[in-house]
Design a protein around this motif. Structure first.
Motif, PDB file in Angstrom:
ATOM      1  N   MET A   1      33.306   1.006 -12.876  1.00 17.64           N
ATOM      2  CA  MET A   1      32.634   0.602 -14.098  1.00 17.64           C
ATOM      3  C   MET A   1      33.529   0.836 -15.311  1.00 17.64           C
TER       4      MET A   1
ATOM      5  N   TRP B   1      36.906  -8.750 -12.776  1.00 15.57           N
ATOM      6  CA  TRP B   1      35.470  -8.529 -12.917  1.00 15.57           C
ATOM      7  C   TRP B   1      34.872  -9.814 -13.462  1.00 15.57           C
TER       8      TRP B   1
ATOM      9  N   SER C   1      26.255   1.766  -9.346  1.00 15.20           N
ATOM     10  CA  SER C   1      26.525   1.000 -10.551  1.00 15.20           C
ATOM     11  C   SER C   1      25.624   1.499 -11.671  1.00 15.20           C
TER      12      SER C   1
ATOM     13  N   ASP D   1      23.538  -0.375 -14.757  1.00 16.18           N
ATOM     14  CA  ASP D   1      23.182  -1.632 -15.397  1.00 16.18           C
ATOM     15  C   ASP D   1      22.903  -1.393 -16.879  1.00 16.18           C
TER      16      ASP D   1
ATOM     17  N   ASN E   1      29.658  -2.222 -19.152  1.00 20.53           N
ATOM     18  CA  ASN E   1      29.944  -3.522 -18.558  1.00 20.53           C
ATOM     19  C   ASN E   1      31.325  -4.070 -18.879  1.00 20.53           C
TER      20      ASN E   1
END
Length: 519
Positions: free
Chosen positions: A146, A196, A265, A267, A272
């Motif tokens: 991440m 990504w 992950s 969210d 991001n």
């Protein structure tokens, strides 16, 4: 200061062997590739003041860890040869770290957004290609962590030898690029998949680079407003707990030979692929100073709405990467945006994708040791992810083989050189045409438009002369002053050179475009 290694000793030992106090980052694991013909740093962590010895082949190097435990040595330039072991031993450690099956060859990073990330198994003829994916001299490493605002000093991944199982989830573009290089050069190739989907270019750039220029103030202000509404510290703490549990479960799974758990992950916008500097800190800096041959890049779709800004942003990203690695102007090749959306045969009022392609071409013209693979003929109208990744990879391989390795192959697409206007005719001269320009379908050249002082473009009749000039006329433009070619999201074009490479879309004017003021 970079944050400590993400990978603890117990996890690394399951990949790189026995438990030990001295440890390496995850870019040093079994089946890795060390870059040939250049000094190759090896670094890691140990106890403060611990003496560390590194052995590879006939080389032995020593270092003493600093107060934080960091140490580093640099291997002398390496030559091709049989795979060897990299042995790292600490004076206070119970056992050495031994990295097995280490090849020496060329290492390329494959980065960008979803079209670079797109897996081999989902590409056109990907499942057919996977039947031949057992390639001992092609090594693959996937980076998947991440985003972060603080610099990290390790990645989460491990090298794998290419097999049908390991290659299926790897970048299709990167795979086809690597296979062509490996077969042509007869040398091991290491590919680091670091893409990504949907990522913005600014996420791959250090914050300091963005803060120094007013061009990015609106972008940074929007993000500052977003950040003010979220308790990031709590989220980071929550994610750190998830990661610690993941590393423990993964170590146990490795030891037991069980399937590995999925990496957690988060969210949230702050983690991001769009937040400025997120991917530079989390996915670029941890790879430095690992010696590489170069980078291939496929990105731009997300930034098309700010194409004029990309004129500065994209070269800024490249120069910041080169500065971080400290290897000088290493090769950096990218894919120009493909054709996409409904085909347009005639002139258009404006096109953000055409402007983004123009920004990419500008970067190729301004940067040393850089170039682009033009794929204006490979896209799909109804899919932003064209499935033909083989030809994309091969065009990137052409650039590398011709420009970097000096092999006798045409590498660059033909591109605009100059414009001359006489007697109502506009003549554009094209550079790098090989044995000459041609149309792939045998009809007259398509995709050219001309405009007069009124700046209104009309379709032009085109004729190729002497293999490198295109003469253009239009009854609607008696005195042309500007020419455009392929200037649309999905233009109808058909001009190629003798090597089958498409003419690079271009325009001769500098009239303000639709993204000129977008920030």
């Amino acid at each position: 200061m970079r944050l400590p290694f993400l990978i603890g000793l117990v996890v690394l030992s399951t990949v790189a062997v026995a438990a030990a106090d001295v440890r390496l980052p995850y870019v040093f694991t079994h089946h890795m590739v060390l870059q040939r013909d250049q000094p190759a740093p090896v670094w890691g962590k140990a106890a403060p003041e611990e003496k560390v010895t590194v052995r590879f082949g006939d080389q032995t190097h020593q270092a003493t860890a600093d107060e934080s435990g960091a140490w580093r040595v640099t291997l002398d330039p390496l030559s091709l040869g049989e795979p060897r072991e990299l042995v790292v031993e600490g004076s206070q450690s119970d056992a050495p770290v031994v990295v097995r099956d280490v090849a020496v060859g060329d290492v390329w990073i494959c980065s960008g957004q979803s079209n670079m990330q797109w897996s081999l198994e989902n590409a056109k003829d990907g499942k057919l290609e996977l039947l031949a994916a057992k390639r001992p001299n092609l090594r693959l490493l996937l980076v998947e962590q991440m985003g972060a605002q603080e610099p990290l000093d390790d990645i989460d991944g491990a090298w794998r030898v290419s097999t049908p199982k390991t290659a299926k989830s790897f970048s299709a573009v990167g795979y086809f690029f690597g296979v062509q290089l490996q077969q042509t050069l007869d040398a091991p190739i290491g590919l680091i998949g670091n893409a990504w989907g949907g990522s913005s270019c600014e996420a791959w750039v250090p914050l300091a680079e963005l803060r120094e220029k007013p061009l990015y103030e609106p972008l940074l202000e929007r993000w500052a407003e977003t950040e003010s509404k979220i308790d990031e510290a709590s989220l980071r703490a929550e994610y750190a707990t998830k990661l610690a549990d993941f590393y423990e479960r993964r170590a146990a799974a490795y030891a037991a030979g069980n399937p590995l758990p999925q990496r957690p992950s988060m969210d949230n916008l702050l983690f991001n692929q769009h937040r400025p500097a997120n991917l530079y800190n989390a996915r670029v800096l941890p790879l430095t100073p690992f010696t590489i041959k170069g980078v291939i890049w496929y990105q731009g779709e997300t930034n098309a709405g700010r194409a004029y800004q990309y004129r500065d942003l994209f070269p800024r990203m490249i120069t910041s990467w080169r500065a971080a690695w400290g290897q000088g102007d290493f090769p950096f090749y990218w894919v120009q945006l493909a054709d996409f959306q409904k085909e347009t045969a005639g002139p258009v009022e404006g096109s953000d994708w055409a402007e983004l392609r123009e920004a990419q071409t500008m970067a190729a013209e301004s940067l040393a040791n850089a170039g682009q693979a033009v794929i204006i003929d490979i896209g799909e109208a109804n899919d932003i992810h064209p499935r033909n990744k083989r030809d994309v990879g091969l065009r990137l391989a052409r650039l590398a083989l011709g420009e970097t390795y000096g092999l006798p192959i045409k590498a660059q697409s033909p591109r605009y050189e100059s414009l001359a206007v006489e007697d109502g005719k506009a003549t554009v001269t094209i550079a790098d045409v090989g044995a000459g320009l041609k149309t792939f379908d045998g009809v007259e050249p398509r995709g050219f438009t001309v405009a007069g002082e009124d700046r209104v473009f009309h379709a032009a009749t085109a004729e190729i002369k002497e293999g490198k000039r295109v003469v253009l006329t239009s009854p609607n433009v008696p005195q042309p002053v500007a020419v455009r070619y392929g200037w649309a999201n999905n233009p109808v074009v058909n001009v190629f050179d003798s090597a089958g490479l498409p003419l690079t879309p271009f325009r001769t004017d500098d009239w303000p475009g639709v993204t000129a003021k977008a920030r």
